[in-house]
Design a protein around this motif. Structure first.
Motif, PDB file in Angstrom:
ATOM      1  N   UNK A   1      11.672  18.876  91.047  1.00 29.64           N
ATOM      2  CA  UNK A   1      10.950  18.987  89.793  1.00 29.64           C
ATOM      3  C   UNK A   1      11.685  19.863  88.804  1.00 29.64           C
ATOM      4  N   UNK A   2      12.525  20.756  89.323  1.00 32.29           N
ATOM      5  CA  UNK A   2      13.283  21.652  88.448  1.00 32.29           C
ATOM      6  C   UNK A   2      14.205  20.877  87.513  1.00 32.29           C
ATOM      7  N   UNK A   3      14.747  19.751  87.991  1.00 31.84           N
ATOM      8  CA  UNK A   3      15.611  18.934  87.135  1.00 31.84           C
ATOM      9  C   UNK A   3      14.827  18.369  85.962  1.00 31.84           C
ATOM     10  N   UNK A   4      13.568  17.997  86.216  1.00 34.05           N
ATOM     11  CA  UNK A   4      12.741  17.454  85.138  1.00 34.05           C
ATOM     12  C   UNK A   4      12.327  18.543  84.164  1.00 34.05           C
ATOM     13  N   UNK A   5      12.069  19.755  84.670  1.00 31.16           N
ATOM     14  CA  UNK A   5      11.750  20.877  83.782  1.00 31.16           C
ATOM     15  C   UNK A   5      12.929  21.167  82.862  1.00 31.16           C
TER      16      UNK A   5
ATOM     17  N   UNK B   1      16.932  12.138  81.398  1.00 30.42           N
ATOM     18  CA  UNK B   1      18.301  12.660  81.422  1.00 30.42           C
ATOM     19  C   UNK B   1      18.592  13.307  82.776  1.00 30.42           C
ATOM     20  N   UNK B   2      18.940  12.508  83.788  1.00 33.12           N
ATOM     21  CA  UNK B   2      19.180  13.071  85.116  1.00 33.12           C
ATOM     22  C   UNK B   2      20.436  13.940  85.144  1.00 33.12           C
ATOM     23  N   UNK B   3      20.376  15.062  85.852  1.00 31.78           N
ATOM     24  CA  UNK B   3      21.588  15.855  86.023  1.00 31.78           C
ATOM     25  C   UNK B   3      22.453  15.327  87.156  1.00 31.78           C
ATOM     26  N   UNK B   4      23.745  15.600  87.070  1.00 37.35           N
ATOM     27  CA  UNK B   4      24.650  15.304  88.181  1.00 37.35           C
ATOM     28  C   UNK B   4      25.512  16.525  88.453  1.00 37.35           C
ATOM     29  N   UNK B   5      25.984  16.616  89.698  1.00 38.89           N
ATOM     30  CA  UNK B   5      26.723  17.781  90.170  1.00 38.89           C
ATOM     31  C   UNK B   5      27.971  17.306  90.911  1.00 38.89           C
TER      32      UNK B   5
END
Length: 464
Positions: A339-343, A349-353
């Motif tokens: 859920x932190x990625x959505x916050x 806008x999905x994050x990638x690592x």
């Protein structure tokens, strides 16, 4: 979605969709005639971006569809998708000079999607006739992958359990001449997937792991790992009802890698493709794993459980270890993980690592070109201290401060299970469109896979 696109040469009559701007509208109306000009004035149509006007013809049909686009040179993205469900039934074509016709056609087709398994489908048929020089087969390959992803995510958990998700992988690979296996139930313990088994053992539906391959063994190895949690109650750390309502989508990572696999195999890219999906239900029963438990992993690391609602990274840990043993040329994992990625970035806008700088830059470039938005977040190594455990090799959640860098620490946890592969990238996706947009109907969504398909095509097909 494929069916809504045809070649212009195959259609006898169709209504033109004309791209207009506020500046170009007067000139276009001069060509269409006084009737069209009067109709625009009567409807206060000025050609603003994303506005639409159907211009009637003298025979009772339509002479044209005027569609407001952005100024010349600016990206149009998937804007034409706004017409896919609003135009009257019939055939349409893009008028000469329509900007980026391939992207426009893709947006139209993506918006035409509907999930009709449990209800009647829209009977209206709207087709877009595209120029003959557009690669319709390639667009169709993309659409097939997106449709598979959306259909899987939209299917509720009562009809899509762990075995059904694994069978979806088996059916897809069988259709393309691939092969593989499904490891089921207690065999997961025998074959070294203890965390997959621990997460899924509380459900009446046994956990399993799907492992399938396709392509020539001497081609570059591309391995896709997807989180396949078909429903997440949170386990003993039970979610509240409001947080559980969309948990049928918690297998969105698995659905997305299957969609990408469909594209890769459909396009016959010269890669050795492997897909690994741990398929489980995180349920509550007397056999559920508990906060404070210590789990062994395939990697050999002991993992302290801080919260049973962070189960996705556990099943991915075992699956990534299996993938990493082969040392693929590219390792991708996708998961509806935090859920932190959505916050931080919202649902779109999905994050990638990744620590592979060249790969990170390529993803950024291809994501923008494909209108498939993604954003890089750092694998910030100092935060590994947040995962320290006093009694095990690692804790699977942040032990320092609630809410600190949740998406980053989850990615760092996964990084402990990848040591041989040089090019590894993790996507923390949402897998859902909460508010309808052009090209993106409300519901299950493919995120990142159109970008990755273009990237893999360029990286490996051009190398041949």
């Amino acid at each position: 979605m494929r069916q809504c696109l045809v070649r212009k040469s195959e259609v006898e009559t169709s209504t033109p969709i004309i791209a207009v701007t506020e500046e170009s509208l007067p000139g276009i109306l001069a060509k269409l005639g006084d009737q069209a000009r009067g109709w625009c004035e009567a409807n206060d149509f000025a050609g603003k971006a994303s506005t639409v006007l159907l211009v009637p013809s003298l025979n009772g049909g339509f002479a044209a569809v005027l569609f407001g686009v952005l100024e010349a040179g600016l990206p149009q993205a998937l804007a034409l998708g706004s017409l896919a469900k609003t135009l009257p039934e019939g055939d349409y074509h893009l008028a000469d000079g329509f900007p980026d016709p391939e992207q426009a056609a893709l947006g139209f087709a993506l918006s035409s999607y509907s999930f009709a398994r449990y209800r009647s489908k829209d009977a209206k048929e709207r087709r877009l006739a595209v120029p003959d020089d557009i690669d319709l087969e390639r667009i169709g390959t993309i659409l097939d992958g997106v449709q598979l992803t959306r259909d899987l995510i939209n299917t509720p958990a009562n009809d899509l359990g762990p075995e059904e998700l694994a069978k979806s992988a088996a059916d897809l690979f069988e259709a393309h001449g691939g092969s593989g296996r499904i490891v089921i139930g207690d065999d997961l313990l025998e074959e070294g997937f203890p965390m997959v088994h621990a997460v899924g053992r509380a459900s009446s539906r046994v956990p399993c792991l799907a492992d399938f391959s396709w392509g020539r063994e001497d081609d570059p190895k591309v391995t896709l790992v997807g989180k396949g949690v078909i429903f997440d109650t949170g386990g003993l750390n039970l979610k509240p009802g409001s947080s559980m309502s969309l948990m049928k989508k918690d297998m969105g990572g698995g659905a997305n890698v299957l969609g990408l696999a469909s594209m890769i195999m459909g396009a016959k890219l010269p890669v050795r493709l492997r897909v690994i999906i741990p398929c489980v239900e995180n349920a509550v029963s007397g056999s559920a794993f508990r906060p404070g438990d210590i789990l062994q992993s395939r990697k050999g690391l002991s993992v302290e459980i801080g919260n049973t609602d962070a189960e996705g990274r556990l099943v991915l840990g075992d699956a990534l270890t299996l993938a990493d043993e082969e040392k693929p040329d590219l390792l991708v994992d996708m998961a509806t993980l935090t859920g932190a990625a959505r916050v931080a970035l919202g649902p779109d806008l999905p994050p990638y690592f990744t620590d592979d700088e060249e790969l990170a830059e390529d993803v950024s470039v291809f994501a923008e070109a494909a209108s498939d938005p993604l954003w890089r977040l750092p694998l910030w190594k100092p935060y590994l201290k947040y995962l320290d455990s006093k009694i095990a090799d690692i804790n699977h959640i942040n032990t320092v401060g609630t809410g600190f860098a949740g998406s980053i620490t989850a990615a760092l946890f996964l990084s402990r299970f990848v040591e041989n592969t040089e090019s590894w990238i993790h996507f923390d996706i949402y897998g859902w469109t909460p508010m309808e947009k052009p090209g993106r109907p409300t519901g299950g969504e493919a995120q990142g896979i159109r970008c990755l398909f273009d990237l893999i095509t360029e990286k490996f097909a051009s190398a041949k």
